[in-house]
Motif scaffolding. Structure first.
Motif, PDB file in Angstrom:
ATOM      1  N   PRO A 187      16.525   0.477   5.043  1.00 15.07           N
ATOM      2  CA  PRO A 187      16.903   1.892   5.119  1.00 15.07           C
ATOM      3  C   PRO A 187      17.699   2.318   3.893  1.00 15.07           C
ATOM      4  O   PRO A 187      18.392   1.502   3.267  1.00 15.07           O
ATOM      5  CB  PRO A 187      17.778   1.949   6.378  1.00 15.07           C
ATOM      6  CG  PRO A 187      18.387   0.585   6.461  1.00 15.07           C
ATOM      7  CD  PRO A 187      17.311  -0.352   5.979  1.00 15.07           C
ATOM      8  N   LYS A 194      23.898   2.553   7.291  1.00 18.47           N
ATOM      9  CA  LYS A 194      22.628   3.133   7.711  1.00 18.47           C
ATOM     10  C   LYS A 194      22.880   4.491   8.373  1.00 18.47           C
ATOM     11  O   LYS A 194      23.915   4.713   9.001  1.00 18.47           O
ATOM     12  CB  LYS A 194      21.940   2.188   8.703  1.00 18.47           C
ATOM     13  CG  LYS A 194      20.622   2.696   9.262  1.00 18.47           C
ATOM     14  CD  LYS A 194      20.035   1.705  10.260  1.00 18.47           C
ATOM     15  CE  LYS A 194      18.805   2.295  10.947  1.00 18.47           C
ATOM     16  NZ  LYS A 194      18.204   1.351  11.911  1.00 18.47           N
ATOM     17  N   ASP A 196      20.543   8.152  10.131  1.00 13.48           N
ATOM     18  CA  ASP A 196      19.279   8.844  10.363  1.00 13.48           C
ATOM     19  C   ASP A 196      19.526  10.341  10.353  1.00 13.48           C
ATOM     20  O   ASP A 196      20.673  10.804  10.268  1.00 13.48           O
ATOM     21  CB  ASP A 196      18.595   8.381  11.660  1.00 13.48           C
ATOM     22  CG  ASP A 196      19.271   8.903  12.920  1.00 13.48           C
ATOM     23  OD1 ASP A 196      20.366   9.508  12.819  1.00 13.48           O
ATOM     24  OD2 ASP A 196      18.720   8.718  14.019  1.00 13.48           O
ATOM     25  N   CYS A 219      23.112  14.319   9.540  1.00 11.06           N
ATOM     26  CA  CYS A 219      22.894  12.875   9.467  1.00 11.06           C
ATOM     27  C   CYS A 219      23.886  12.196  10.401  1.00 11.06           C
ATOM     28  O   CYS A 219      25.040  12.611  10.499  1.00 11.06           O
ATOM     29  CB  CYS A 219      23.129  12.353   8.050  1.00 11.06           C
ATOM     30  SG  CYS A 219      22.246  13.231   6.765  1.00 11.06           S
ATOM     31  N   THR A 241      22.048   4.440  15.246  1.00 12.37           N
ATOM     32  CA  THR A 241      22.889   5.553  14.804  1.00 12.37           C
ATOM     33  C   THR A 241      23.318   6.477  15.945  1.00 12.37           C
ATOM     34  O   THR A 241      24.104   7.398  15.712  1.00 12.37           O
ATOM     35  CB  THR A 241      22.132   6.404  13.766  1.00 12.37           C
ATOM     36  OG1 THR A 241      20.930   6.893  14.368  1.00 12.37           O
ATOM     37  CG2 THR A 241      21.782   5.579  12.534  1.00 12.37           C
ATOM     38  N   ASP A 313      14.155  12.806  15.137  1.00 13.91           N
ATOM     39  CA  ASP A 313      14.936  11.743  14.509  1.00 13.91           C
ATOM     40  C   ASP A 313      14.106  11.103  13.403  1.00 13.91           C
ATOM     41  O   ASP A 313      13.008  10.583  13.658  1.00 13.91           O
ATOM     42  CB  ASP A 313      15.344  10.689  15.539  1.00 13.91           C
ATOM     43  CG  ASP A 313      16.341  11.240  16.558  1.00 13.91           C
ATOM     44  OD1 ASP A 313      16.918  12.312  16.288  1.00 13.91           O
ATOM     45  OD2 ASP A 313      16.530  10.612  17.614  1.00 13.91           O
ATOM     46  N   ILE A 315      14.198   8.526   9.865  1.00 11.31           N
ATOM     47  CA  ILE A 315      14.901   7.547   9.031  1.00 11.31           C
ATOM     48  C   ILE A 315      14.246   7.542   7.651  1.00 11.31           C
ATOM     49  O   ILE A 315      13.017   7.613   7.532  1.00 11.31           O
ATOM     50  CB  ILE A 315      14.866   6.138   9.658  1.00 11.31           C
ATOM     51  CG1 ILE A 315      15.879   6.055  10.801  1.00 11.31           C
ATOM     52  CG2 ILE A 315      15.174   5.062   8.619  1.00 11.31           C
ATOM     53  CD1 ILE A 315      15.969   4.697  11.461  1.00 11.31           C
ATOM     54  N   ASP A 317      13.754   5.408   4.111  1.00  9.68           N
ATOM     55  CA  ASP A 317      13.936   4.063   3.569  1.00  9.68           C
ATOM     56  C   ASP A 317      14.407   4.131   2.114  1.00  9.68           C
ATOM     57  O   ASP A 317      14.553   5.224   1.542  1.00  9.68           O
ATOM     58  CB  ASP A 317      12.678   3.204   3.749  1.00  9.68           C
ATOM     59  CG  ASP A 317      11.489   3.663   2.903  1.00  9.68           C
ATOM     60  OD1 ASP A 317      11.695   4.339   1.871  1.00  9.68           O
ATOM     61  OD2 ASP A 317      10.335   3.334   3.272  1.00  9.68           O
TER      62      ASP A 317
END
Length: 436
Positions: A187, A194, A196, A219, A241, A313, A315, A317
């Motif tokens: 991520p 980390k 999301d 976030c 998260t 949601d 994420i 990378d």
């Protein structure tokens, strides 16, 4: 003088009640005649159930689609996206183009995912191709991080298997159904942690698709720095998260709630990665959202009494590739910070201004074209009807047909043909679709 709008709600949340009272609406019980009902998903299910026989009138609207779970239940979302890609592939649609490894170029929005127990053997086959990979298991019918765990050995899910010798599962039940996805183990990190994205998307129609995206998303950060160490696979403060989990961590900050605004994220990325790649990232995110909505538009009951605000949601990378993780039908309206409360109040306010722009009695026969001044912090993300009109106008002006450039480009105009992929000629040229 027009009649006063009557509302009912199952959720006694201040961000809702304050918005309703500000408009001078009067509260009634669910058993009385209401014009606007902000419900939970269980109430929606009961209202639209065949056993109930309830029939909504033209002056009633409700905040969920009858079968929203086609998008918001983890296993059904995956099924619908896979089916959507397969249908486009059969049609030879340019959107279904793949690279030399067989990966979808334009529709690679979700991590490799299998449904358990149904796809267990397929999962084992995939796992053995890369036995050092990490996977994340999630129960299909739960939220807020409940029941989620990470695995990196097949032996860790043998308890889900009825007979390990044949690698076959016991007969599935809804309670035991899981999705298992390749874990995004690279991520993008900020401050070593980390995070999301939680983005809010309002859908006012599925056929034709009309959706808006809210600019004030945020976030959610983990409280503990990220590590790929196998010793930390069980540490959810590193990997998940969800605020409902992180708020119990020792490092949780109740002032900012472990949250950043999307605008702050954009500023950070523009400063560290550049504006061009940041704009491309958010364009990709918007594309994935619209594609997920198109994937379910054929199966969604497009009831004109309904609208829905989804919590997406995402994420990102470390290569700035966004991944759609899940979609929530009832994103939390609880507030963990003062800024959170203000944002969610504005979210409800702007939503109401779009679905009932006059603030008076609703009429489901209207054309669902609110004035732009009603958008507030929303941006129009995609308007399929307008895109199709543009497509017709372009084809009427004698545009070239089926050029190789058209197939090779990631033209937003391709969207115009996605809606009715059955029985339509996709070799025609595409006009630019209406894009945010």
């Amino acid at each position: 003088m027009s009649a006063k709008l009557k509302y009912a709600t199952d959720l006694e949340k201040s961000v809702l009640i304050n918005n309703f009272e500000k408009r001078g609406w009067s509260q009634v019980s669910a058993d009385e005649d209401w014009n606007f009902y902000w419900t939970n998903v269980n109430t929606t299910r009961n209202i639209f159930s065949l056993e109930n026989g309830y029939r909504l009138s033209d002056d009633q609207i409700i905040n969920h689609y009858p079968n929203h779970y086609e998008l918001t239940r983890k296993d059904l979302m995956v099924k619908n996206i896979k089916r959507f890609r397969k249908d486009l592939d059969k049609e030879g649609h340019p959107l279904a183009e793949k690279d030399e490894t067989g990966r979808y170029i334009h529709l690679d929005s979700i991590p490799v995912t299998f449904l358990l127990p149904a796809d267990y053997n397929l999962f084992v086959e995939e796992f053995r191709k890369n036995p050092s990979s990490t996977w994340i298991m999630k129960p299909c019918g739960k939220a807020r991080g409940i029941g989620i765990f990470l695995i990196n050995k097949l032996s860790q899910i043998k308890k889900w298997s009825r007979d390990s010798r044949t690698s076959s599962f016991a007969p599935p039940s809804a309670r035991d159904a899981y999705v298992i996805s390749r874990y995004i183990d690279n991520p993008l990190l900020i401050g070593g942690k980390k995070f999301d994205l939680r983005l809010y998307v309002l859908v006012t129609s599925y056929r034709p698709l009309k959706c808006y995206i809210y600019r004030l998303g945020f976030c959610r950060f983990c409280t503990v720095k990220y590590t790929q160490s196998m010793n930390e696979l069980d540490n959810m403060f590193v990997h998940l998260t969800n605020v409902s989990i992180q708020k119990h961590g020792e490092e949780y900050n109740p002032v900012h709630g472990g949250k950043w605004t999307i605008s702050n994220l954009r500023l950070y990325l523009e400063g560290t990665r550049g504006k061009v790649v940041t704009d491309k990232l958010f364009d990709e995110i918007h594309w994935e959202i619209v594609m997920s909505l198109k994937a379910v538009s054929g199966t969604m009951a497009n009831d004109r009494h309904c609208f829905e605000v989804y919590g997406y949601d995402i994420i990102i990378d470390d290569k700035l590739k966004p991944w759609l993780i899940e979609v929530n039908a009832s994103p939390s309206l609880s507030s963990t910070t003062a800024n959170d409360r203000i944002m969610k109040y504005n979210l409800v306010n702007d939503t109401l201004n779009i679905v009932i722009p006059t603030g008076e009695l609703p009429d489901v026969r209207w054309n669902k074209v609110p004035p732009k001044e009603a958008y507030g912090h929303y941006d129009l993300l995609y308007d399929e009807e307008l895109a199709n009109q543009q497509e017709l106008a372009a084809s009427g002006s004698g545009g070239a047909s089926g050029s190789s450039t058209e197939r090779d480009s990631r033209s937003r105009g391709l969207l115009a043909g996605v809606g009715g992929i059955r029985g339509r000629d996709h070799s025609r040229s595409r006009a630019p679709a209406t894009w945010k």
